[in-house]
Design a protein around this motif. Structure first.
Motif, short mmCIF file in Angstrom:
data_model
loop_
_atom_site.label_atom_id
_atom_site.label_comp_id
_atom_site.label_asym_id
_atom_site.label_seq_id
_atom_site.Cartn_x
_atom_site.Cartn_y
_atom_site.Cartn_z
N LYS A 52 -8.05 -0.14 -4.35
CA LYS A 52 -7.67 -1.11 -3.60
C LYS A 52 -8.72 -2.16 -2.81
O LYS A 52 -8.61 -3.01 -2.63
CB LYS A 52 -6.74 -0.33 -2.57
CG LYS A 52 -5.51 0.19 -2.86
CD LYS A 52 -4.61 0.70 -1.76
CE LYS A 52 -3.34 1.60 -1.90
NZ LYS A 52 -2.59 0.63 -2.88
N HIS A 110 -8.41 4.41 -2.39
CA HIS A 110 -9.09 3.48 -1.47
C HIS A 110 -10.10 2.65 -2.39
O HIS A 110 -10.35 1.45 -2.32
CB HIS A 110 -9.78 4.10 -0.36
CG HIS A 110 -8.97 4.96 0.48
ND1 HIS A 110 -9.67 5.75 1.41
CD2 HIS A 110 -7.61 4.82 0.38
CE1 HIS A 110 -8.68 6.27 1.99
NE2 HIS A 110 -7.32 5.73 1.44
N GLU A 153 0.60 4.68 4.02
CA GLU A 153 2.05 4.14 4.03
C GLU A 153 2.70 4.63 2.62
O GLU A 153 3.84 4.86 2.64
CB GLU A 153 2.19 2.47 4.43
CG GLU A 153 3.45 2.34 4.65
CD GLU A 153 4.21 3.07 6.01
OE1 GLU A 153 5.44 2.98 5.94
OE2 GLU A 153 3.56 3.43 6.66
N ILE A 173 -4.72 2.28 5.85
CA ILE A 173 -3.47 2.19 6.30
C ILE A 173 -2.47 1.73 5.27
O ILE A 173 -1.46 2.86 5.04
CB ILE A 173 -3.28 0.94 7.35
CG1 ILE A 173 -4.42 1.25 8.37
CG2 ILE A 173 -1.94 0.94 7.72
CD1 ILE A 173 -4.44 0.21 9.63
N ASP A 174 -2.60 0.93 4.31
CA ASP A 174 -1.80 0.75 3.06
C ASP A 174 -1.60 2.07 2.15
O ASP A 174 -0.48 2.41 2.02
CB ASP A 174 -2.11 -0.34 2.32
CG ASP A 174 -2.31 -1.83 3.06
OD1 ASP A 174 -1.60 -1.69 4.24
OD2 ASP A 174 -2.95 -2.76 2.68
N LYS A 225 -9.34 2.53 9.90
CA LYS A 225 -8.78 1.37 10.55
C LYS A 225 -8.61 0.40 9.67
O LYS A 225 -7.80 -0.71 9.76
CB LYS A 225 -9.65 0.65 11.54
CG LYS A 225 -9.75 1.49 12.95
CD LYS A 225 -10.72 0.96 13.92
CE LYS A 225 -10.82 1.84 15.15
NZ LYS A 225 -11.94 1.26 16.06
N ILE A 226 -9.41 0.30 8.41
CA ILE A 226 -8.89 -0.81 7.40
C ILE A 226 -7.79 -0.93 6.66
O ILE A 226 -7.40 0.13 6.54
CB ILE A 226 -10.41 -0.97 6.39
CG1 ILE A 226 -10.33 0.50 5.37
CG2 ILE A 226 -11.63 -1.03 7.24
CD1 ILE A 226 -11.50 0.38 4.54
N ASP A 227 -7.28 -2.04 6.02
CA ASP A 227 -6.24 -2.24 5.58
C ASP A 227 -5.82 -1.30 4.38
O ASP A 227 -4.77 -0.77 4.39
CB ASP A 227 -5.85 -3.70 5.06
CG ASP A 227 -5.85 -4.53 6.16
OD1 ASP A 227 -5.62 -4.07 7.48
OD2 ASP A 227 -6.17 -5.70 6.12
N VAL A 228 -6.91 -1.06 3.70
CA VAL A 228 -6.60 -0.18 2.34
C VAL A 228 -6.16 1.16 2.57
O VAL A 228 -5.58 1.96 2.15
CB VAL A 228 -7.52 -0.18 1.43
CG1 VAL A 228 -8.00 -1.68 0.89
CG2 VAL A 228 -9.05 0.49 1.98
#
Length: 216
Positions: free
Chosen positions: A26, A23, A209, A205-206, A200-203
């Motif tokens: 990123k 995190h 994944e 979630i990314d 909830k932040i993009d990093v």
């Protein structure tokens, strides 16, 4: 200061400490190569880079290894200063580092004991965790938090990176505790709200994944 050319992160999908480093990198926009380590059969390259503790995460920058997650997070923030994870003011930074160490020394150890024990030992560890989590809530509210959805205010900072990823793990741990809530938004509303926003932040979630390919 010249920017590094080659960044590698040795880690494990099973380690929450590794997610923190993912995190942080990123959030800084740092490109890096990730090497998933088999913790039961560690590679020679990894053992060469971390011969003392032999633990993940280990960050390797231009061939130079950095071990221990909190040390790595501080290194990342100093090497790639934007966006900052810690305040520039030395006193405010000392407060952030104090509470970061508190999480490691008090909460992580208590959660580990809860997971590995039962009976009276587990009950004692639960009490210690709840007391320390409340202390963390009060300390951060008084000494660190500024207006915004995260502990550090408008943008996630070091303490968000450390405590945020633990929301899911703590909820999972609660499932075996006969109704005990380790994370209660009525008792620790600030921490719970910040943790909920962080995931909830993009990093985050990314990273989740990306790590699916390594999950058993």
């Amino acid at each position: 200061m010249p920017q590094p050319n080659e960044i590698k992160l040795f880690g494990s999908v099973m380690s929450g400490f590794c997610y923190m480093v993912h995190h942080a990198l990123k959030l800084k926009g740092v490109e890096y190569d990730y090497i998933e380590e088999d913790l039961k059969n560690k590679s020679e390259e990894f053992l060469k880079m971390n011969p003392v503790h032999k633990k993940v995460p280990t960050l390797v920058v231009d061939g130079k290894p950095i071990a221990e997650s909190l040390v790595i997070l501080q290194y990342i923030d100093e090497t790639w200063p934007e966006p900052p994870l810690m305040p520039q003011d030395p006193y405010q930074k000392s407060k952030v580092l104090f509470w970061a160490d508190f999480i490691y020394q008090k909460l992580v150890s208590s959660a580990y004991t809860i997971r590995k024990s039962e009976g009276e030992a587990q009950a004692k560890a639960i009490d210690e965790f709840l007391t320390n989590f409340k202390t963390l809530e009060e300390g951060i509210s008084k000494e660190v938090h500024s207006e915004g959805p995260f502990i550090h205010g408008a943008q996630p900072g070091l303490l968000d990176v450390i405590i945020g990823p633990r929301r899911k793990g703590l909820k999972h741990l609660e499932q075996g505790l006969d109704g005990v809530k380790l994370v209660d938004d009525k008792k620790t509303p600030l921490l719970c709200a910040c943790m909920d926003e962080y995931v909830k932040i993009d990093v985050v979630i990314d990273t989740a994944e990306m790590m699916k390919q390594y999950a058993a």
